[in-house]
Design a protein around this motif. Structure first.
Motif, PDB file in Angstrom:
ATOM      1  N   PRO A  92       1.882 -20.479  -7.231  1.00 12.67           N
ATOM      2  CA  PRO A  92       2.643 -20.444  -8.490  1.00 12.67           C
ATOM      3  C   PRO A  92       1.766 -20.032  -9.659  1.00 12.67           C
ATOM      4  O   PRO A  92       0.540 -20.176  -9.631  1.00 12.67           O
ATOM      5  N   ALA A  93       2.424 -19.558 -10.710  1.00  8.29           N
ATOM      6  CA  ALA A  93       1.725 -19.087 -11.909  1.00  8.29           C
ATOM      7  C   ALA A  93       1.100 -20.235 -12.698  1.00  8.29           C
ATOM      8  O   ALA A  93       0.215 -20.001 -13.512  1.00  8.29           O
ATOM      9  N   ALA A  94       1.543 -21.454 -12.487  1.00  7.43           N
ATOM     10  CA  ALA A  94       1.016 -22.618 -13.195  1.00  7.43           C
ATOM     11  C   ALA A  94       1.025 -23.822 -12.273  1.00  7.43           C
ATOM     12  O   ALA A  94       1.847 -23.897 -11.348  1.00  7.43           O
ATOM     13  N   GLU A  95       0.118 -24.778 -12.532  1.00 10.20           N
ATOM     14  CA  GLU A  95       0.036 -25.975 -11.700  1.00 10.20           C
ATOM     15  C   GLU A  95       1.346 -26.764 -11.711  1.00 10.20           C
ATOM     16  O   GLU A  95       1.840 -27.177 -10.682  1.00 10.20           O
ATOM     17  N   ASP A  96       1.897 -26.963 -12.889  1.00 12.18           N
ATOM     18  CA  ASP A  96       3.189 -27.655 -12.997  1.00 12.18           C
ATOM     19  C   ASP A  96       4.307 -26.609 -13.068  1.00 12.18           C
ATOM     20  O   ASP A  96       5.128 -26.584 -13.970  1.00 12.18           O
ATOM     21  N   TYR A  97       4.310 -25.754 -12.064  1.00 19.80           N
ATOM     22  CA  TYR A  97       5.162 -24.558 -11.998  1.00 19.80           C
ATOM     23  C   TYR A  97       6.632 -24.828 -12.248  1.00 19.80           C
ATOM     24  O   TYR A  97       7.328 -24.010 -12.836  1.00 19.80           O
ATOM     25  N   TRP A  98       7.134 -25.944 -11.814  1.00 19.59           N
ATOM     26  CA  TRP A  98       8.562 -26.217 -11.944  1.00 19.59           C
ATOM     27  C   TRP A  98       8.985 -26.263 -13.407  1.00 19.59           C
ATOM     28  O   TRP A  98      10.119 -25.969 -13.737  1.00 19.59           O
ATOM     29  N   ARG A  99       8.042 -26.593 -14.327  1.00 17.12           N
ATOM     30  CA  ARG A  99       8.379 -26.610 -15.756  1.00 17.12           C
ATOM     31  C   ARG A  99       8.745 -25.211 -16.258  1.00 17.12           C
ATOM     32  O   ARG A  99       9.486 -25.075 -17.221  1.00 17.12           O
ATOM     33  N   LEU A 100       8.227 -24.179 -15.613  1.00 17.56           N
ATOM     34  CA  LEU A 100       8.534 -22.800 -16.010  1.00 17.56           C
ATOM     35  C   LEU A 100       9.994 -22.444 -15.734  1.00 17.56           C
ATOM     36  O   LEU A 100      10.498 -21.449 -16.241  1.00 17.56           O
ATOM     37  N   THR A 101      10.656 -23.251 -14.912  1.00 18.48           N
ATOM     38  CA  THR A 101      12.007 -22.930 -14.463  1.00 18.48           C
ATOM     39  C   THR A 101      13.100 -23.715 -15.195  1.00 18.48           C
ATOM     40  O   THR A 101      14.271 -23.382 -15.068  1.00 18.48           O
ATOM     41  N   ILE A 102      12.721 -24.715 -15.949  1.00 18.99           N
ATOM     42  CA  ILE A 102      13.697 -25.623 -16.563  1.00 18.99           C
ATOM     43  C   ILE A 102      14.606 -24.880 -17.540  1.00 18.99           C
ATOM     44  O   ILE A 102      14.138 -24.150 -18.413  1.00 18.99           O
ATOM     45  N   GLY A 103      15.916 -25.080 -17.367  1.00 16.14           N
ATOM     46  CA  GLY A 103      16.905 -24.540 -18.289  1.00 16.14           C
ATOM     47  C   GLY A 103      17.112 -23.046 -18.209  1.00 16.14           C
ATOM     48  O   GLY A 103      17.730 -22.455 -19.077  1.00 16.14           O
ATOM     49  N   ARG A 104      16.610 -22.431 -17.147  1.00 19.40           N
ATOM     50  CA  ARG A 104      16.743 -20.981 -16.997  1.00 19.40           C
ATOM     51  C   ARG A 104      17.526 -20.680 -15.718  1.00 19.40           C
ATOM     52  O   ARG A 104      17.356 -21.361 -14.721  1.00 19.40           O
ATOM     53  N   PRO A 105      18.319 -19.643 -15.748  1.00 19.82           N
ATOM     54  CA  PRO A 105      18.930 -19.192 -14.498  1.00 19.82           C
ATOM     55  C   PRO A 105      17.810 -18.819 -13.510  1.00 19.82           C
ATOM     56  O   PRO A 105      16.744 -18.330 -13.916  1.00 19.82           O
ATOM     57  N   ALA A 106      18.036 -19.067 -12.245  1.00 20.19           N
ATOM     58  CA  ALA A 106      17.013 -18.805 -11.224  1.00 20.19           C
ATOM     59  C   ALA A 106      16.543 -17.354 -11.242  1.00 20.19           C
ATOM     60  O   ALA A 106      15.365 -17.077 -10.996  1.00 20.19           O
ATOM     61  N   GLU A 107      17.453 -16.428 -11.555  1.00 25.87           N
ATOM     62  CA  GLU A 107      17.085 -15.009 -11.588  1.00 25.87           C
ATOM     63  C   GLU A 107      16.011 -14.734 -12.631  1.00 25.87           C
ATOM     64  O   GLU A 107      15.187 -13.844 -12.468  1.00 25.87           O
ATOM     65  N   GLU A 108      16.027 -15.488 -13.713  1.00 22.25           N
ATOM     66  CA  GLU A 108      15.008 -15.356 -14.753  1.00 22.25           C
ATOM     67  C   GLU A 108      13.768 -16.182 -14.408  1.00 22.25           C
ATOM     68  O   GLU A 108      12.634 -15.750 -14.627  1.00 22.25           O
ATOM     69  N   ALA A 109      13.978 -17.361 -13.875  1.00 20.05           N
ATOM     70  CA  ALA A 109      12.878 -18.291 -13.627  1.00 20.05           C
ATOM     71  C   ALA A 109      11.930 -17.820 -12.528  1.00 20.05           C
ATOM     72  O   ALA A 109      10.729 -18.093 -12.589  1.00 20.05           O
ATOM     73  N   VAL A 110      12.429 -17.117 -11.527  1.00 17.73           N
ATOM     74  CA  VAL A 110      11.584 -16.767 -10.382  1.00 17.73           C
ATOM     75  C   VAL A 110      10.420 -15.859 -10.781  1.00 17.73           C
ATOM     76  O   VAL A 110       9.309 -16.019 -10.266  1.00 17.73           O
ATOM     77  N   GLY A 111      10.625 -14.954 -11.705  1.00 11.47           N
ATOM     78  CA  GLY A 111       9.527 -14.111 -12.175  1.00 11.47           C
ATOM     79  C   GLY A 111       8.469 -14.925 -12.901  1.00 11.47           C
ATOM     80  O   GLY A 111       7.263 -14.701 -12.730  1.00 11.47           O
ATOM     81  N   ARG A 112       8.904 -15.896 -13.701  1.00 16.03           N
ATOM     82  CA  ARG A 112       7.971 -16.787 -14.387  1.00 16.03           C
ATOM     83  C   ARG A 112       7.187 -17.615 -13.378  1.00 16.03           C
ATOM     84  O   ARG A 112       5.989 -17.836 -13.534  1.00 16.03           O
ATOM     85  N   LEU A 113       7.890 -18.088 -12.365  1.00 18.29           N
ATOM     86  CA  LEU A 113       7.271 -18.895 -11.321  1.00 18.29           C
ATOM     87  C   LEU A 113       6.155 -18.123 -10.614  1.00 18.29           C
ATOM     88  O   LEU A 113       5.082 -18.658 -10.359  1.00 18.29           O
TER      89      LEU A 113
END
Length: 183
Positions: free
Chosen positions: A42-63
């Motif tokens: 993952p792009a960050a240690e607490d990767y799941w925080r990058l996904t909060i409140g975002r549609p999965a289609e947007e969050a996966v790139g951040r992840l």
């Protein structure tokens, strides 16, 4: 002590995950399963925080920490959703007190709406599972065109318009809920 008079709100718009249902553990596990499937770091240690409140289609790139084409983002979002459904066969539990609060608002004639980045299918299923779907006059999950909300704010705007709550009231309520969660 000074008496306080509280006016009933014109309406209340609720986010779903973390406010009405405790689905965080299932979502974190589903993102972890997707990372394992892809053998990706993952792009960050607490990767799941990058996904909060975002549609999965947007969050996966951040992840993943990289830009994705729309087809790849949709494919990976579907894989994550597959993991989520597998892990969450049973509905996640309600946030303690949330169903009773929503019910009390309904009994007092306060219109309620929901705004979520979850799919309509998931939102309907989860709210039915905790017994409060009938209390929601509107559930903002999709744009009127049928496209998934680009961000949670879009879903809130849909709920605000349909429940009839002014944007100032909604923002004020949202800020108060954020403050309460931090306390």
């Amino acid at each position: 002590m000074v008496p306080v008079t509280v006016q009933p709100p014109a309406g209340v718009i609720f986010d779903m995950d973390g406010v009405l249902v405790d689905s965080g553990a299932h979502h974190r596990a589903a993102w972890g399963a997707l990372l394992d499937e892809l053998a990706a770091t993952p792009a960050a240690e607490d990767y799941w925080r990058l996904t909060i409140g975002r549609p999965a289609e947007e969050a996966v790139g951040r992840l993943l920490g990289r830009a994705l084409g729309s087809a790849e983002a949709r494919r990976l979002a579907r894989r994550k959703h597959h993991h989520y459904l597998r892990l969450a066969c049973d509905a996640p539990p309600p946030i303690p007190g949330a169903p009773a609060f929503v019910t009390a608002l309904g009994e007092r004639g306060v219109p309620c709406g929901g705004a979520t980045s979850a799919s309509r299918f998931d939102a309907e299923r989860l709210l039915r599972a905790i017994g409060i779907r009938s209390r929601f006059e509107v559930l903002g999950t999709l744009h009127p065109s049928g496209a998934k909300a680009d961000r949670l704010g879009d879903a809130r705007e849909i709920g605000i318009l349909q429940v009839g709550v002014g944007i100032e009231q909604s923002l004020d309520l949202h800020l108060k809920l954020d403050e309460a969660k931090r306390a």
